[in-house]
Design an enzyme around this catalytic site. Structure first.
Site, short mmCIF file in Angstrom:
data_model
loop_
_atom_site.label_atom_id
_atom_site.label_comp_id
_atom_site.label_asym_id
_atom_site.label_seq_id
_atom_site.Cartn_x
_atom_site.Cartn_y
_atom_site.Cartn_z
N GLU A 198 -17.62 -2.98 -1.11
CA GLU A 198 -16.73 -4.07 -0.66
C GLU A 198 -16.89 -4.45 0.81
OE1 GLU A 198 -12.56 -3.14 -0.77
OE2 GLU A 198 -12.83 -1.29 0.32
N GLY A 200 -4.42 4.89 2.16
CA GLY A 200 -4.65 4.60 0.74
C GLY A 200 -4.43 5.86 -0.09
N ASP A 204 -15.23 8.87 3.38
CA ASP A 204 -15.83 8.51 4.67
C ASP A 204 -15.32 9.39 5.82
OD1 ASP A 204 -13.27 7.54 4.61
OD2 ASP A 204 -13.74 5.59 5.45
N ARG A 211 -14.06 0.58 1.67
CA ARG A 211 -13.76 0.07 3.01
C ARG A 211 -15.08 -0.25 3.72
NH1 ARG A 211 -10.42 3.00 7.57
NH2 ARG A 211 -11.51 4.74 6.62
N ARG A 222 0.58 2.54 5.27
CA ARG A 222 -0.16 2.40 6.53
C ARG A 222 0.92 1.99 7.52
NH1 ARG A 222 -5.20 2.43 4.22
NH2 ARG A 222 -5.40 1.20 2.32
N ALA A 244 -0.16 22.43 -3.63
CA ALA A 244 -0.82 23.61 -3.04
C ALA A 244 -0.24 23.92 -1.66
CB ALA A 244 -2.32 23.36 -2.95
N ARG A 303 3.36 25.41 -2.25
CA ARG A 303 3.44 26.76 -2.83
C ARG A 303 2.78 27.81 -1.93
NH1 ARG A 303 3.31 25.54 -9.38
NH2 ARG A 303 5.38 24.62 -9.37
N GLN A 358 -9.66 1.80 -9.13
CA GLN A 358 -10.38 2.99 -8.63
C GLN A 358 -9.46 3.99 -7.92
OE1 GLN A 358 -14.43 1.38 -6.88
NE2 GLN A 358 -12.86 -0.21 -6.95
N ARG A 359 -8.29 3.52 -7.51
CA ARG A 359 -7.37 4.40 -6.77
C ARG A 359 -6.43 5.15 -7.69
NH1 ARG A 359 -6.04 1.55 -1.55
NH2 ARG A 359 -3.84 1.75 -2.03
N GLY A 392 -26.92 4.13 -13.34
CA GLY A 392 -28.23 3.53 -13.60
C GLY A 392 -28.30 2.09 -13.12
N MET A 434 -14.88 -0.24 -4.28
CA MET A 434 -14.18 -0.02 -3.01
C MET A 434 -15.00 0.86 -2.07
SD MET A 434 -10.12 0.34 -3.60
CE MET A 434 -9.09 -1.12 -3.59
N ASP A 448 -12.62 6.87 -0.41
CA ASP A 448 -13.82 6.35 0.26
C ASP A 448 -14.83 7.44 0.64
OD1 ASP A 448 -12.50 3.94 0.12
OD2 ASP A 448 -11.77 4.01 2.19
N THR A 450 -9.12 10.61 0.59
CA THR A 450 -9.34 9.17 0.48
C THR A 450 -10.44 8.97 -0.55
OG1 THR A 450 -10.39 7.25 1.53
CG2 THR A 450 -10.75 9.35 2.62
N GLY A 498 -6.78 10.01 5.48
CA GLY A 498 -8.13 9.77 5.99
C GLY A 498 -8.18 9.87 7.51
N ASP A 499 -9.31 9.45 8.08
CA ASP A 499 -9.50 9.64 9.52
C ASP A 499 -8.52 8.83 10.37
OD1 ASP A 499 -10.72 7.26 8.88
OD2 ASP A 499 -12.64 7.72 9.85
#
Ligand code: F6P
Length: 326
Positions: free
Chosen positions: A227, A18, A137, A179, A79, A29, A32, A258-259, A193, A177, A135, A133, A109-110
């Site tokens: 989610e 994602g 996570d 996952r 993916r 980064a 360079r 959100q992405r 809140g 989101m 997430d 990611t 991600g992992d």
């Protein structure tokens, strides 16, 4: 100048899984910093798919200009299901070597780290992971690239939902989101809140939730649902609650907004620091590691810790959300 025990001359960089705001700042980064070390850099398009399709472009000081503020990833992401096949991984590593690529920086991600590590085990291709990611996570780093922006995007939406929730005294179930993890939900819930936050890591007691919501009758009410919570997500939770509570409700799924979007300052800073750290680590001979940020410092840890470790969510934070909502 670092000693370069891996004898690197050219490295590859890719973004996988994602996409997350800040990936471009990280590509910049990595590129360079690598050029500063005297290395050449190529960017593979669409994650691991770019490896076995030999789909890459040379990255230069100028080609990564004007991307630090852009969402998504200029390299594209995917993916890559083909990469589950050992023969594909072996062919990918050999195509990489044919193009003169001596090591890979994997921004993702992992799951992406897991794939990269398999390729390393089978072919010896050096890999270095940078956690990105929305997430958050990934074990071993307090924050992943993209999380801060995603939380702020969701928060902006929640603040708007609160206005209309208040006008109608409705209950809103807002799905974010994440996952299978509740990091986005918890931060959004606390910062927004919310009256309650439901996450996959914690079983939901519908009766207690109903009781909590009863106490808030005649008020706007917002429940943030992660989610991965259960089959049916926020709709199913809302249905169960509505069996006990005669109140008008609405469900909002925030989804892929959100992405997207320009990365926050925090994500640009994190992406820049982690990207440069990844290249420095490779130049010092670190292989099959991931870089992360912990206690305000850059850290390097064996890449398998990313999926073997479990990043916990503190129960007391969720309890606090309920207390502060009372
Ligand atoms: O991992 C990032 C993420 O946005 C998760 O929060 C979500 O479950 C998943 O990706 C959605 O994936 P896709 O874009 O393939 O639908």
């Amino acid at each position: 100048m670092a000693s370069n025990p891996l004898n690197l001359r050219r490295i590859g960089v890719l973004t996988s899984g994602g996409d997350a705001p800040g990936m471009n700042a990280c590509i910049r980064a990595v590129t360079r910093r690598a050029l500063w070390h005297g290395l050449e850099v190529v960017g593979f398009r669409h994650g691991f798919c770019g490896l076995h399709d030999s789909d890459f472009e040379a990255l230069t000081l100028r080609s990564v200009g004007n991307i630090i503020q852009r969402g998504g990833t200029v390299l594209g992401s995917a993916r890559c299901w083909e990469f589950h096949d050992q023969a594909v991984r072996e062919r990918s590593a050999s195509l990489c070597r044919d193009s003169g690529v001596d090591a890979l920086v994997i921004i993702g991600g992992d799951g992406s780290f897991y794939g990269g590590n398999l390729m390393h085990q089978e072919t010896g291709m050096p890999v270095l992971g940078v956690p990105a990611t929305i997430d958050n996570d990934v074990y071993g780093t307090v924050y992943t690239i993209g999380f801060d922006t995603a939380v702020n995007t969701a928060l902006d939406a929640i603040d708007r939902i609160r206005d209309t929730a208040q006008s109608f005294e409705r209950i809103f179930f807002i799905e974010v989101m994440g996952r299978l993890s509740g990091h986005i939900a918890v931060d959004v819930g606390l910062a927004g809140g919310a009256d309650d936050v439901l996450i996959p890591e914690r079983p939901t007691d519908i009766e207690a939730l109903v009781q909590h919501l009863r106490e808030r009758e005649k008020e706007s009410t917002m429940v943030v649902v992660s989610e991965g919570k259960e089959e049916g997500g926020a709709f199913e939770i809302a249905r169960k609650v509505s069996e006990h509570l005669q109140r008008e409700y609405r469900v909002v799924i925030l989804g892929h907004i959100q992405r997207g979007g320009s990365p926050s300052a925090r994500d640009r800073v994190l992406a820049s620091l982690l990207g440069a750290e990844a290249v420095d680590a490779l130049m010092e001979g670190y292989d099959c590691h991931m870089v992360g940020s912990s206690a305000g410092k850059m850290v390097r840890l064996p890449i398998q810790e990313a999926w073997e470790g479990r990043k916990e969510i503190e129960s007391r934070v969720i309890d606090l959300i309920r207390v502060l909502a009372s």
